[in-house]
Design a protein around this motif. Structure first.
Motif, PDB file in Angstrom:
ATOM      1  N   ARG A 125      31.788  50.875 -57.323  1.00  0.00           N
ATOM      2  CA  ARG A 125      32.516  52.084 -56.951  1.00  0.00           C
ATOM      3  C   ARG A 125      33.343  51.899 -55.701  1.00  0.00           C
ATOM      4  O   ARG A 125      33.874  52.853 -55.152  1.00  0.00           O
ATOM      5  N   MET A 126      33.446  50.666 -55.217  1.00  0.00           N
ATOM      6  CA  MET A 126      34.239  50.411 -54.016  1.00  0.00           C
ATOM      7  C   MET A 126      35.389  49.483 -54.359  1.00  0.00           C
ATOM      8  O   MET A 126      35.200  48.513 -55.086  1.00  0.00           O
ATOM      9  N   GLN A 127      36.584  49.778 -53.841  1.00  0.00           N
ATOM     10  CA  GLN A 127      37.675  48.818 -53.977  1.00  0.00           C
ATOM     11  C   GLN A 127      37.233  47.525 -53.303  1.00  0.00           C
ATOM     12  O   GLN A 127      36.541  47.564 -52.285  1.00  0.00           O
ATOM     13  N   VAL A 128      37.652  46.394 -53.877  1.00  0.00           N
ATOM     14  CA  VAL A 128      37.112  45.134 -53.356  1.00  0.00           C
ATOM     15  C   VAL A 128      37.554  44.884 -51.909  1.00  0.00           C
ATOM     16  O   VAL A 128      36.824  44.279 -51.124  1.00  0.00           O
ATOM     17  N   GLY A 129      38.734  45.400 -51.534  1.00  0.00           N
ATOM     18  CA  GLY A 129      39.182  45.279 -50.146  1.00  0.00           C
ATOM     19  C   GLY A 129      38.191  45.955 -49.203  1.00  0.00           C
ATOM     20  O   GLY A 129      37.842  45.422 -48.146  1.00  0.00           O
ATOM     21  N   THR A 157      35.034  46.483 -49.788  1.00  0.00           N
ATOM     22  CA  THR A 157      33.802  45.685 -49.778  1.00  0.00           C
ATOM     23  C   THR A 157      33.905  44.557 -48.755  1.00  0.00           C
ATOM     24  O   THR A 157      32.983  44.313 -47.975  1.00  0.00           O
ATOM     25  N   ARG A 209      41.090  45.827 -41.681  1.00  0.00           N
ATOM     26  CA  ARG A 209      41.867  45.782 -42.919  1.00  0.00           C
ATOM     27  C   ARG A 209      42.685  44.489 -42.979  1.00  0.00           C
ATOM     28  O   ARG A 209      42.750  43.817 -43.990  1.00  0.00           O
ATOM     29  N   ALA A 227      43.244  43.868 -53.168  1.00  0.00           N
ATOM     30  CA  ALA A 227      42.357  44.652 -52.300  1.00  0.00           C
ATOM     31  C   ALA A 227      42.151  46.071 -52.809  1.00  0.00           C
ATOM     32  O   ALA A 227      41.088  46.654 -52.633  1.00  0.00           O
ATOM     33  N   GLU A 228      43.174  46.629 -53.473  1.00  0.00           N
ATOM     34  CA  GLU A 228      43.073  48.021 -53.936  1.00  0.00           C
ATOM     35  C   GLU A 228      42.425  48.133 -55.312  1.00  0.00           C
ATOM     36  O   GLU A 228      42.371  49.199 -55.900  1.00  0.00           O
ATOM     37  N   ARG A 229      41.964  47.010 -55.853  1.00  0.00           N
ATOM     38  CA  ARG A 229      41.362  47.048 -57.195  1.00  0.00           C
ATOM     39  C   ARG A 229      39.863  47.315 -57.127  1.00  0.00           C
ATOM     40  O   ARG A 229      39.207  46.972 -56.145  1.00  0.00           O
ATOM     41  N   TYR A 230      39.353  47.886 -58.211  1.00  0.00           N
ATOM     42  CA  TYR A 230      37.904  48.030 -58.369  1.00  0.00           C
ATOM     43  C   TYR A 230      37.388  46.840 -59.175  1.00  0.00           C
ATOM     44  O   TYR A 230      38.140  46.250 -59.963  1.00  0.00           O
ATOM     45  N   GLU A 284      38.351  46.110 -62.726  1.00  0.00           N
ATOM     46  CA  GLU A 284      39.749  45.770 -63.023  1.00  0.00           C
ATOM     47  C   GLU A 284      40.030  44.280 -62.847  1.00  0.00           C
ATOM     48  O   GLU A 284      41.134  43.822 -63.114  1.00  0.00           O
TER      49      GLU A 284
END
Lengths: 288, 274
Positions: free
Chosen positions: B97-101, B103, B121, B138-141, B144
């Motif tokens: 449930r967290m964008q990988v960025g 994480t 960031r 970075a903005e992907r879950y 994806e």
């Protein structure tokens, strides 16, 4: 001996209906398997190798359909055969062995009951005869104490033993083709060697042809007469092991060979990778 | 860098099960060491014991010359910054449930050096770039991304705390072969550029041979043989190692071939329909 190959697939296409329309994960795939031949199919996830084998065994999922210019197996046209004929033919002449034997074995039934079911149905054997044959098949795949194994449940066996049980089950009807889809992927190397040894022995002894599907091109090169290379739903190369070793024509095949380290790989060099520019590779595929 | 002496790992029962017994193993600073064995041999238990995920019931784990097995909380945190473990299945170790960025940023925050959110960031972006993920990843879950991309994220996250030793437990076992090649190339490059030590754990002898300078072979909880990579693979001393090596498929090998490559299949006169 007739000249017709055991399995003849021409222009195979698999269509899958999805919420977003129809996709064709396999297209234009043509190949043959001769009687007694061991043919490998190599490819990565999504290459269509498993769907191709499922299409041959009429085991595609409900939302998928197979279309082909020709799909003949053991002298029978699979495209026009009645469901009844198809069921009998594939139940007796074809054995499928999958990666995870646990998913094809019923965990709540004893090994013996499961082994006997198919031959009794398709060959009309008596219970006693079927059990005798089941014990014989387990002995064939070198399981110790076959009579006792028949009374065991799948979870009581190790992974390698379960895989050998699946092979034994397939062999009971003396099939002319064994389709083995990643049969050794979940196994340790020493157990893998035993299972492969077994498939080769059965090929030799019963003359069963084998369609051996794997991601491991080195393994296939040790076992097969011929190797089919699949990439993104198409068959990009059909070559003998000698041709594979000399110099494969297709860039994807070459990348695949260079990507997998073996015990002779040069440790000072980077491993080959499949080019990022997949579209360019696609064009090369079209030109090759 | 890492020194195991007489390591024993016992899982509480009943009955208690000793997965690792009397293991001595060293990883020198900057070295790539391989640990190979079949499933159930105890390889993963060693990795888990090093980072405190499995209880050490005997022997010692020393990291940088300091005892880690009996470390208290504070020291354990320090240890986890020095040693990072990467698992086989990144899907199971990344928060879906967290964008990988985010994480990776979380791990950067744990490292403690970057106090400002913008700084963190930027550092997360740098780490994702370092592992060759495309801009925008970075903005992907997690759902994806592909398995290979997720494993890169897991490596980036491990690198966030600037560790000096990576424990890589079957990190390419569930990847396609071409993806495996990219990840192995990446790890070798990172090791060189960041002067990292690495302990590669795998059941795949070819992979271990390719990435390691020194190799340990494990069987049933014990080390049965170790040596410099070239020596161990070209002249194994123990029968067990020889049997493992003999089972590895080689391109163009002919262990199972009953007839010469290219020869036609035998005519199957056994077929009654002919």
């Amino acid at each position: 001996m007739s000249a017709e190959p055991l399995l003849d697939v021409q222009e195979l296409e698999v269509r899958i209906r999805t919420g977003a329309g129809e996709v064709r994960p396999v297209a234009g795939v043509s190949f043959t398997v001769g009687r007694g031949e061991i043919v490998g199919v190599v490819g990565e996830s999504g290459s269509g190798k498993t769907l191709t084998s499922l299409a041959v065994g009429a085991l595609l999922p409900r939302n998928a359909t197979a279309h082909a210019a020709r799909l003949r197996f053991a002298g029978c046209d699979l495209l026009s055969a009645s469901p009844r004929t198809l069921r009998r033919l594939l139940g007796t002449e074809l054995a499928m062995v999958f990666q995870d034997p646990m998913s094809s074995l019923n965990p709540s039934r004893r090994i013996g009951a499961q082994m006997v079911e198919a031959v009794r149905e398709h060959r009309g054997l008596s219970r006693e005869e079927a059990r005798r044959r089941a014990a014989g098949a387990l002995a064939d795949v070198r399981l110790t104490d076959p009579a006792a194994r028949l009374r065991q449940y799948p979870h009581e066996l190790s992974g390698g033993m379960r895989q050998r049980t699946m092979i034994a089950m397939g062999l009971m009807s003396e099939p002319s083709l064994i389709v083995a889809d990643e049969p050794t992927t979940a196994l340790d190397v020493t157990v893998q060697a035993q299972v492969v040894e077994l498939l080769c022995e059965l090929n030799e002894r019963h003359g069963s042809a084998v369609l051996f599907i794997s991601h491991n091109i080195a393994l296939l090169s040790e076992v097969c007469d011929r190797i089919l290379v699949m990439y993104r739903g198409r068959l990009v190369e059909d070559l003998t092991v000698a041709e594979l070793l000399a110099r494969p024509r297709h860039p994807y095949t070459r990348a695949l060979v260079g990507a997998v380290p073996d015990l002779r790989t040069d440790r000072t060099r980077e491993l080959a990778t499949v080019p990022d520019d997949v579209d360019r590779l696609d064009r090369e595929v079209a030109d090759a | 860098m890492l020194e195991l002496r007489g390591l024993r790992v016992t899982y509480p029962g009943p009955p208690p099960y000793t997965a690792v017994e009397g293991v001595d193993l060293d990883v020198a600073a900057g070295a790539a060491v391989g640990l190979v064995g079949e499933s159930g041999s105890g390889k993963s238990s060693i990795a888990r014991a090093i980072v405190g995920l499995a209880r050490v019931s005997g022997g010692s784990v020393r990291v940088d010359g300091r005892e880690a097995a009996a470390a208290r909380r504070r020291r354990l945190q320090e240890l986890r910054r020095t040693v990072q473990l990467v698992f086989q299945d990144p899907r199971a170790s990344l928060n879906p449930r967290m964008q990988v960025g985010a994480t990776v940023q979380e791990a950067v925050a744990i490292a403690g050096e970057r106090r400002d959110a913008r700084d963190r960031r930027a550092e997360a972006r740098r780490l994702l770039e370092l592992v060759d993920l495309p801009a925008g990843a970075a903005e992907r879950y997690p759902h994806e991304l592909s398995g290979g991309q997720l494993q890169r994220v897991a490596i980036a996250r491990a690198l966030a705390v600037r560790p000096r030793l990576l424990l890589l437990d079957e990190v390419t076992a569930s990847l396609d072969v071409s993806v495996q090649a990219r990840i192995l190339n990446l790890l070798r490059r990172l090791q060189r550029e960041l002067e990292l030590s690495a302990l590669y754990i795998s059941h795949d002898l070819s992979v271990i041979r390719y990435v390691s300078d020194h190799v340990y072979v494990m069987q049933r909880g014990r080390i049965v043989e170790d040596g410099p990579c070239e020596a161990l693979f070209s002249a194994p001393r123990r029968e067990y190692t020889r049997s493992l090596l003999a089972a590895v498929p080689t391109l163009g090998g002919d262990r199972w071939r009953r007839r010469p490559a290219g020869a036609p299949a035998p005519a199957a006169s056994a077929n009654p329909n002919d």
